[in-house]
Design an enzyme around this catalytic site. Structure first.
Site, mmCIF file in Angstrom:
data_model
loop_
_atom_site.group_PDB
_atom_site.id
_atom_site.type_symbol
_atom_site.label_atom_id
_atom_site.label_comp_id
_atom_site.label_asym_id
_atom_site.label_seq_id
_atom_site.Cartn_x
_atom_site.Cartn_y
_atom_site.Cartn_z
ATOM 1 N N ASP A 86 0.999 -1.210 0.012
ATOM 2 C CA ASP A 86 -0.034 -0.017 -0.066
ATOM 3 C C ASP A 86 0.712 1.226 0.008
ATOM 4 O O ASP A 86 1.901 1.396 0.747
ATOM 5 C CB ASP A 86 -0.921 -0.021 1.283
ATOM 6 C CG ASP A 86 -2.202 0.902 1.118
ATOM 7 O OD1 ASP A 86 -3.124 0.543 0.925
ATOM 8 O OD2 ASP A 86 -1.834 2.223 1.032
ATOM 9 N N ASN A 136 -12.800 -2.772 3.143
ATOM 10 C CA ASN A 136 -13.635 -1.569 3.094
ATOM 11 C C ASN A 136 -14.722 -1.871 2.119
ATOM 12 O O ASN A 136 -14.273 -2.252 0.832
ATOM 13 C CB ASN A 136 -13.069 -0.423 3.151
ATOM 14 C CG ASN A 136 -11.813 -0.233 4.155
ATOM 15 O OD1 ASN A 136 -12.319 -0.622 5.361
ATOM 16 N ND2 ASN A 136 -10.775 0.485 3.812
ATOM 17 N N GLN A 153 -13.843 2.974 1.656
ATOM 18 C CA GLN A 153 -13.735 2.420 0.560
ATOM 19 C C GLN A 153 -13.312 3.722 -0.711
ATOM 20 O O GLN A 153 -14.449 4.275 -0.611
ATOM 21 C CB GLN A 153 -14.504 1.654 -0.339
ATOM 22 C CG GLN A 153 -13.863 0.897 -1.519
ATOM 23 C CD GLN A 153 -14.715 -0.431 -1.984
ATOM 24 O OE1 GLN A 153 -16.295 -0.601 -1.530
ATOM 25 N NE2 GLN A 153 -14.375 -1.016 -3.004
ATOM 26 N N VAL A 199 -11.232 3.026 -3.539
ATOM 27 C CA VAL A 199 -10.935 2.307 -4.766
ATOM 28 C C VAL A 199 -11.979 1.064 -5.204
ATOM 29 O O VAL A 199 -11.825 0.106 -4.336
ATOM 30 C CB VAL A 199 -9.629 1.838 -4.922
ATOM 31 C CG1 VAL A 199 -9.223 1.243 -6.419
ATOM 32 C CG2 VAL A 199 -8.489 2.926 -4.822
ATOM 33 N N HIS A 242 -10.460 -5.221 -3.284
ATOM 34 C CA HIS A 242 -9.057 -5.568 -2.768
ATOM 35 C C HIS A 242 -9.156 -5.899 -1.224
ATOM 36 O O HIS A 242 -9.778 -5.203 -0.359
ATOM 37 C CB HIS A 242 -8.161 -4.356 -2.932
ATOM 38 C CG HIS A 242 -8.618 -3.014 -2.412
ATOM 39 N ND1 HIS A 242 -9.704 -2.203 -2.990
ATOM 40 C CD2 HIS A 242 -8.229 -2.336 -1.278
ATOM 41 C CE1 HIS A 242 -9.898 -1.202 -2.518
ATOM 42 N NE2 HIS A 242 -9.218 -1.261 -1.173
ATOM 43 N N HIS A 270 -6.932 -5.588 2.201
ATOM 44 C CA HIS A 270 -5.973 -5.068 3.109
ATOM 45 C C HIS A 270 -5.231 -5.898 4.023
ATOM 46 O O HIS A 270 -6.061 -6.706 4.766
ATOM 47 C CB HIS A 270 -6.088 -3.797 4.065
ATOM 48 C CG HIS A 270 -6.674 -2.634 3.123
ATOM 49 N ND1 HIS A 270 -6.131 -1.544 2.962
ATOM 50 C CD2 HIS A 270 -7.940 -2.475 2.553
ATOM 51 C CE1 HIS A 270 -6.853 -0.533 2.312
ATOM 52 N NE2 HIS A 270 -7.975 -1.079 2.147
HETATM 53 P P1 5GP Z 1 -9.795 1.619 0.503
HETATM 54 O O1 5GP Z 1 -9.625 2.746 0.796
HETATM 55 O O2 5GP Z 1 -10.407 1.570 -1.007
HETATM 56 O O3 5GP Z 1 -9.994 0.483 1.111
HETATM 57 O O4 5GP Z 1 -8.199 1.241 -0.076
HETATM 58 C C1 5GP Z 1 -7.497 1.844 -1.058
HETATM 59 C C2 5GP Z 1 -6.027 1.629 -0.866
HETATM 60 O O5 5GP Z 1 -5.236 1.975 -2.010
HETATM 61 C C3 5GP Z 1 -5.400 2.858 0.112
HETATM 62 O O6 5GP Z 1 -5.137 2.113 1.406
HETATM 63 C C4 5GP Z 1 -4.356 3.557 -0.597
HETATM 64 O O7 5GP Z 1 -3.383 4.132 0.239
HETATM 65 C C5 5GP Z 1 -4.248 2.576 -1.661
HETATM 66 N N1 5GP Z 1 -3.661 3.365 -2.862
HETATM 67 C C6 5GP Z 1 -4.259 4.120 -3.784
HETATM 68 N N2 5GP Z 1 -3.805 4.552 -4.713
HETATM 69 C C7 5GP Z 1 -2.468 3.664 -4.708
HETATM 70 C C8 5GP Z 1 -1.602 3.323 -5.754
HETATM 71 O O8 5GP Z 1 -1.250 4.314 -6.683
HETATM 72 N N3 5GP Z 1 -0.578 2.623 -5.455
HETATM 73 C C9 5GP Z 1 -0.682 1.895 -4.258
HETATM 74 N N4 5GP Z 1 0.550 0.880 -3.901
HETATM 75 N N5 5GP Z 1 -1.514 1.824 -3.326
HETATM 76 C C10 5GP Z 1 -2.445 2.716 -3.654
#
Ligand code: 5GP
Length: 112
Positions: free
Chosen positions: A29, A85, A92, A94, A98, A100
């Protein structure tokens, strides 16, 4: 539109990739919330969240979980927290499913 994770799969944007096979990719991440914070991502962006994935392809969800277990053993002591999430108000950002994987010494507050 390809998701940000599809763009990582396509090598259009860089990531620190720690595992990949034909169906799943895992990378660090970009904003870690724990000493080990990996994302395990089905390559298909057909599923926005874990409930959609579970309904449509439970085997792929099981593969995400077993990949998380394997990576927690490689990068920490094999113990891990798995967080999906699901929905904007749940954090969430993205909408390409996915997991974590959080490991390596977690405090009470280290929720992604
Ligand atoms: P969410 O908030 O959707 O559960 O998790 C998305 C995760 O993707 C976040 O923890 C964020 O830090 C990670 N993330 C977003 N953009 C990128 C990226 O370009 N590269 C990487 N490695 N992680 C990303």
């Amino acid at each position: 539109m390809p998701s940000i994770f599809s763009r990582i799969v396509a090598r259009e944007i860089p990531a620190d990739i720690v595992f990949e096979n034909d169906r799943v990719i895992a990378f660090r991440d970009i904003a870690p919330q724990a000493p080990v914070h990996l994302l395990v991502v089905p390559k298909s962006q057909n599923f926005a969240n874990v409930a959609e994935l579970a309904a449509a392809d439970p085997e792929l969800l099981a593969e995400v979980v077993s990949t998380a277990q394997q990576l927690a053993a490689e990068h920490a002591n094999g113990e891990f927290r798995l967080v999906f999430n699901s929905g904007e108000t749940a954090g969430q950002t993205v909408f390409h499913v996915h997991a974590h994987v959080l490991a390596g010494g977690l405090s009470e507050s280290s929720l992604a």
